[in-house]
Every structure is written in structure tokens, then in C-alpha cells.
Design a protein around this motif. Structure first.
Motif, short mmCIF file in Angstrom:
data_model
loop_
_atom_site.label_atom_id
_atom_site.label_comp_id
_atom_site.label_asym_id
_atom_site.label_seq_id
_atom_site.Cartn_x
_atom_site.Cartn_y
_atom_site.Cartn_z
N PRO A 1 0.81 -1.22 0.00
CA PRO A 1 0.00 0.00 0.00
C PRO A 1 0.84 1.27 0.00
CG PRO A 1 -0.86 -1.58 1.59
CD PRO A 1 0.46 -2.12 1.13
N SER A 2 1.98 1.25 0.68
CA SER A 2 2.81 2.45 0.74
C SER A 2 3.41 2.80 -0.61
CB SER A 2 3.93 2.25 1.77
OG SER A 2 4.78 1.17 1.40
N ALA A 3 3.50 1.82 -1.52
CA ALA A 3 4.10 2.08 -2.83
C ALA A 3 3.19 2.91 -3.71
CB ALA A 3 4.44 0.76 -3.51
N LYS A 4 1.92 3.03 -3.36
CA LYS A 4 0.99 3.78 -4.20
C LYS A 4 1.31 5.26 -4.24
CE LYS A 4 -2.70 2.04 -2.18
NZ LYS A 4 -4.13 1.73 -1.87
N GLU A 5 2.11 5.73 -3.29
CA GLU A 5 2.53 7.12 -3.32
C GLU A 5 3.48 7.39 -4.49
OE1 GLU A 5 4.21 7.98 0.43
OE2 GLU A 5 2.35 7.60 1.57
N THR A 6 4.13 6.34 -4.98
CA THR A 6 5.00 6.43 -6.15
C THR A 6 4.44 5.52 -7.22
OG1 THR A 6 6.87 6.70 -4.62
CG2 THR A 6 7.39 6.32 -6.96
N PRO A 7 3.61 6.06 -8.12
CA PRO A 7 2.87 5.20 -9.06
C PRO A 7 3.75 4.25 -9.87
CG PRO A 7 2.01 7.43 -9.12
CD PRO A 7 3.23 7.47 -8.26
N VAL A 8 4.92 4.68 -10.29
CA VAL A 8 5.75 3.80 -11.12
C VAL A 8 6.17 2.57 -10.33
CG1 VAL A 8 7.89 5.00 -10.50
CG2 VAL A 8 7.75 3.72 -12.65
N VAL A 9 6.41 2.73 -9.03
CA VAL A 9 6.76 1.59 -8.18
C VAL A 9 5.53 0.71 -7.96
CG1 VAL A 9 7.61 0.89 -5.91
CG2 VAL A 9 8.59 2.90 -7.05
N ALA A 10 4.37 1.34 -7.76
CA ALA A 10 3.14 0.57 -7.56
C ALA A 10 2.80 -0.26 -8.80
CB ALA A 10 2.00 1.52 -7.22
N LEU A 11 3.02 0.31 -9.97
CA LEU A 11 2.72 -0.43 -11.20
C LEU A 11 3.64 -1.64 -11.36
CD1 LEU A 11 2.14 2.52 -13.70
CD2 LEU A 11 0.43 1.04 -12.66
N GLN A 12 4.89 -1.48 -10.98
CA GLN A 12 5.81 -2.62 -11.04
C GLN A 12 5.41 -3.70 -10.04
OE1 GLN A 12 8.22 -3.24 -13.23
NE2 GLN A 12 7.70 -1.34 -14.29
N ALA A 13 4.96 -3.27 -8.86
CA ALA A 13 4.50 -4.23 -7.86
C ALA A 13 3.28 -5.00 -8.36
CB ALA A 13 4.17 -3.52 -6.56
N ALA A 14 2.35 -4.28 -9.01
CA ALA A 14 1.16 -4.94 -9.55
C ALA A 14 1.53 -5.91 -10.66
CB ALA A 14 0.17 -3.90 -10.06
N ALA A 15 2.48 -5.50 -11.53
CA ALA A 15 2.93 -6.40 -12.61
C ALA A 15 3.56 -7.66 -12.03
CB ALA A 15 3.91 -5.66 -13.51
N ARG A 16 4.31 -7.51 -10.96
CA ARG A 16 4.93 -8.67 -10.34
C ARG A 16 3.87 -9.59 -9.75
NH1 ARG A 16 9.64 -8.49 -5.62
NH2 ARG A 16 10.27 -10.68 -5.80
#
Length: 407
Positions: free
Chosen positions: A206-221
Motif C-alpha cells: 500500500p505504501s508504494a501507491k505514493e509512487t505510481p511507477v513503483v506501484a505499477l511494477q509491484a502490480a505487474a509482479r
């Protein structure tokens, strides 16, 4: 319906009716046993002894209901006793309240016994509301008895009316307080997260959502986990062409539930990202992830709803595919597994060469499907194909490929 229906839904509905029939049969037999005991001198002595103490009547009925696992049976017994004049309305109402208490105890005592207390929320919430309703009704039992007796003095009907009215009134009165009660139960019994649960997301921080590019990589993983699970389903489906293991089929269907849960988690995670923080490229990538995740979940549904029911029917009927039919289905499933790996590589690399390879494979796969169907009909005309392939080979081929988004 259960033995002869070809439609899986009608077949399962027949099983439901059989189950209801057994439940009603068991209920009647249980009532007969309890009625026999009700006629004994010992039972009548117990009733006489507790008649002056309504709380004991309530507790006795709760214990009997817990032991019988049926409040309906106990209420029917109370109706029988009341109609025969063995108990007065006041004691009958107290026993009825006890039956309502006993039926709420069973789910708490015998329900889910794991370490996750959240599984106890519903039975405990039910027990709490029942206790509150019983306490209020028990405190006002005398005027309730007088009022209901004036309406209908028939012993059996009186108990049925009271039992029905009690449950309806408790339901209506509790409705406005469901939200605070639910919130209190959630706080008191938080859900225990099992890290080994395959349906629990591992990379959606959840904390990664503050940095969308990181959140998108997490979702892809996380989506790559869907790829692995769908690959396991394809492998298991291939094995099920010849296996007689019913548990393996059930396990495959559970994997589809895992796909559904992970896909839902990915969608909730991505749609909760602040759209104002996304660049145009980020929005495009987010749409790609959602599309790919949904496609994987849909492919799992195709296997679960179109293919596995046919394989389960094959097991029930004890039939087998011919060698040629088995080879063709195995080849199609192998190609689907290869396409899945290629699609996941394209999803991560965004390489145009991989995209062209996958597009070309789609044409080749359609041709393989048409060839397999044509060969199937040729064998039908020759008459050298067994029952299983005759009835299901083509439908499984088409069910695996024509609706799947892998290709």
C-alpha cells in the motif's frame, strides 16, 4: 435429475433436492425419538421440577437443542408437549427461547476452529443478538404470554406463533445496529493473514501507491503469480485427461478461486492509485496490467467452467479418450502453456518481436484447432473412436481455445 441429467446445473440441483430430503427425513426421525422420551416418567418429572424456575427451562431447552443440532426439532417437541397439556404456555415460551439460544451455540462451538478469529465473527454476532433478544423477551415473558394467549389459545399454534414472532422481531430490531456491531466484531476479532495462502497478494504494498511507477511494477509482479497459477491449471488439466484422481480436479477448481481473488486484489490496488499522480505512460501501463490480469482470470474461468466439468463427467462414467484424441488434446494444452509463457514475456518486456510471435501463433493455434476438429469427425465417420471422444473431444478442444485470451 441427479442420475440422468446431462446438464451439470440440473445434476447439481438434483443433489440439492436429495440433501433436503435427507434433512427432512432426519428431522422427522429425531422428533420421533424426542417424543418417545417426552412420554417417559423421568422426563415429565424433570419438566415438573423446573416448571417453577423458568430459567432452568430455558437452559434445558438450550442444552437439548445443542445436542440435537436442530432448534426446529426442539420447538416441534415443545409444541407437542403443549398440545398434550404437559406444560403451560409460560414454560413452553421459556423452552422456545432456550431452543433459539441453543441453535446459536452450535456454530460457535463447532464451527471453524483455526487460529483465524475472524471466522467466528458471524456465529458470535448471531449469538450476541440472540442473547440480547432472549434477555428482553424473557424479562417481559408474562405480558407476552397473556397477550398471545388472548389471540390464540391453541397450544401448538401458540408456540409456533411465538417462535416466528420472536425471530422476526429480533431481526427487525437488530437491523439498524448491524454496522456498529460488525465494526465492533472486526476490531475484537481481526483477520489473521496467512502468508502461505496462495490467494493472498504478496507484492501489493500500500505504501508504494505514493509512487505510481513503483506501484505499477509491484502490480505487474503480482500478475506474474496469476501466470504461474494458470500454468499449473493447464498442466493439471493435461494430466486429468488420463488421471482418475477426483481430488486433483477439485484442486484445479480451487486454483481458479485463487485466480479470482488475486485478480480482484490487483484491480482494487490499481484503481486506488490517485489518477492525478499518473502520467500518460503510467495510465497506459495500468490499463495493460488490468487487461492482462483480467484475461488470465477469464482463461481460468474457461478451464473451470468449460473443460473441467467434462473431465469430471469422464471420471463419473469411467470412459477414456482414444489415443489420437488424447494426443490432440495434449498438444493443444502444450501449445496453450507455451503461449502463456510467451504472453507473460511480452507483458514484461514489451518487445515487438515477441508480440509478432504471439500474433503468428494465434493463427497457427486456430489452424491446429480446426485440424483437430476435422480429424475428430473423420474418426467418427470411420467408427473407430470411443464414447468419451465421440461426445466430448471437440467441445473440450473448443472450450480450451476459442474463448481463451492466451492466444
Amino acid at each position: 435429475m441427479f442420475r440422468r441429467a446431462q446438464n451439470p446445473q440440473v445434476h447439481d440441483l438434483g443433489r440439492v433436492f436429495i440433501g433436503i430430503g435427507f434433512m427432512l427425513l432426519a428431522l422427522h426421525q429425531l422428533l420421533d425419538v424426542l417424543t418417545e422420551y417426552a412420554g417417559t416418567r423421568t422426563f415429565q418429572t424433570v419438566l415438573s421440577g423446573i416448571s417453577t424456575t423458568p430459567i432452568l427451562s430455558l437452559l434445558l431447552a438450550a442444552i437439548v437443542t445443542w445436542a440435537a443440532h436442530s432448534s426446529v426439532a426442539v420447538v416441534l417437541l415443545v409444541m407437542s408437549l403443549s398440545s398434550k397439556g404437559l406444560i403451560d404456555p409460560y414454560q413452553a415460551f421459556a423452552l422456545t427461547l432456550g431452543a433459539n439460544l441453543g441453535t446459536a451455540i452450535n456454530p460457535v462451538v463447532e464451527g471453524h476452529s483455526g487460529n483465524d478469529l475472524s471466522a467466528k465473527r458471524v456465529p458470535i454476532g448471531n449469538l450476541v443478538t440472540r442473547i440480547a433478544g432472549i434477555a428482553i423477551a424473557f424479562a417481559a415473558l408474562s405480558p407476552i404470554v397473556d397477550w398471545m394467549t388472548a389471540i390464540d389459545g391453541d397450544g401448538a399454534r401458540l408456540i409456533a406463533n411465538f417462535h416466528t414472532a420472536f425471530n422476526l422481531i429480533v431481526a427487525v430490531l437488530v437491523m439498524p445496529f448491524l454496522a456498529p456491531l460488525a465494526n465492533a466484531l472486526v476490531r475484537l476479532m481481526p483477520q489473521r493473514i496467512d502468508e502461505n495462502d496462495p490467494g493472498h497478494p504478496r507484492y501489493l504494498d500500500p505504501s508504494a501507491k505514493e509512487t505510481p511507477v513503483v506501484a505499477l511494477q509491484a502490480a505487474a509482479r503480482e500478475v506474474l503469480r496469476l501466470v504461474d497459477i494458470l500454468g499449473e491449471m493447464l498442466t493439471g488439466t493435461k494430466d486429468a485427461l488420463t488421471s482418475n484422481d477426483r481430488r486433483a480436479l477439485s484442486s484445479l477448481r480451487q486454483k481458479d478461486n485463487v485466480l479470482d481473488r488475486l485478480n480482484t486484489a490487483v484491480k482494487r490496488y490499481l484503481t486506488s492509485i490517485d489518477p492525478d499522480e499518473l502520467s500518460e505512460a503510467d495510465r497506459h501501463r495500468l490499463d495493460e496490467i488490468l487487461l492482462f490480469s483480467t484475461g488470465l482470470e477469464h482463461a481460468g474461468d474457461v478451464l473451470d467452467q468449460n473443460v473441467l466439468p467434462h473431465l469430471a463427467k469422464r471420471l463419473r462414467r469411467g470412459i477414456k479418450f482414444s489415443k489420437d484424441g488424447h494426443r490432440e488434446l495434449s498438444d493443444l494444452l502444450d501449445r496453450l502453456a507455451t503461449n502463456l509463457r510467451t504472453a507473460s514475456a511480452l507483458f514484461m518486456s514489451q518487445d515487438e518481436r515477441v508480440a509478432r510471435m504471439l500474433a503468428d501463433e494465434k493463427i497457427a493455434f486456430r489452424k491446429a484447432e480446426r485440424d483437430g476438429t476435422s480429424d475428430h469427425f473423420k474418426r467418427l465417420r470411420r467408427g473407430d473412436i470411443d464414447t468419451a471422444e465421440t461426445t466430448r473431444c471437440t467441445s473440450i478442444c473448443c472450450g480450451t481455445s476459442s474463448r481463451s485470451t492466451l492466444t
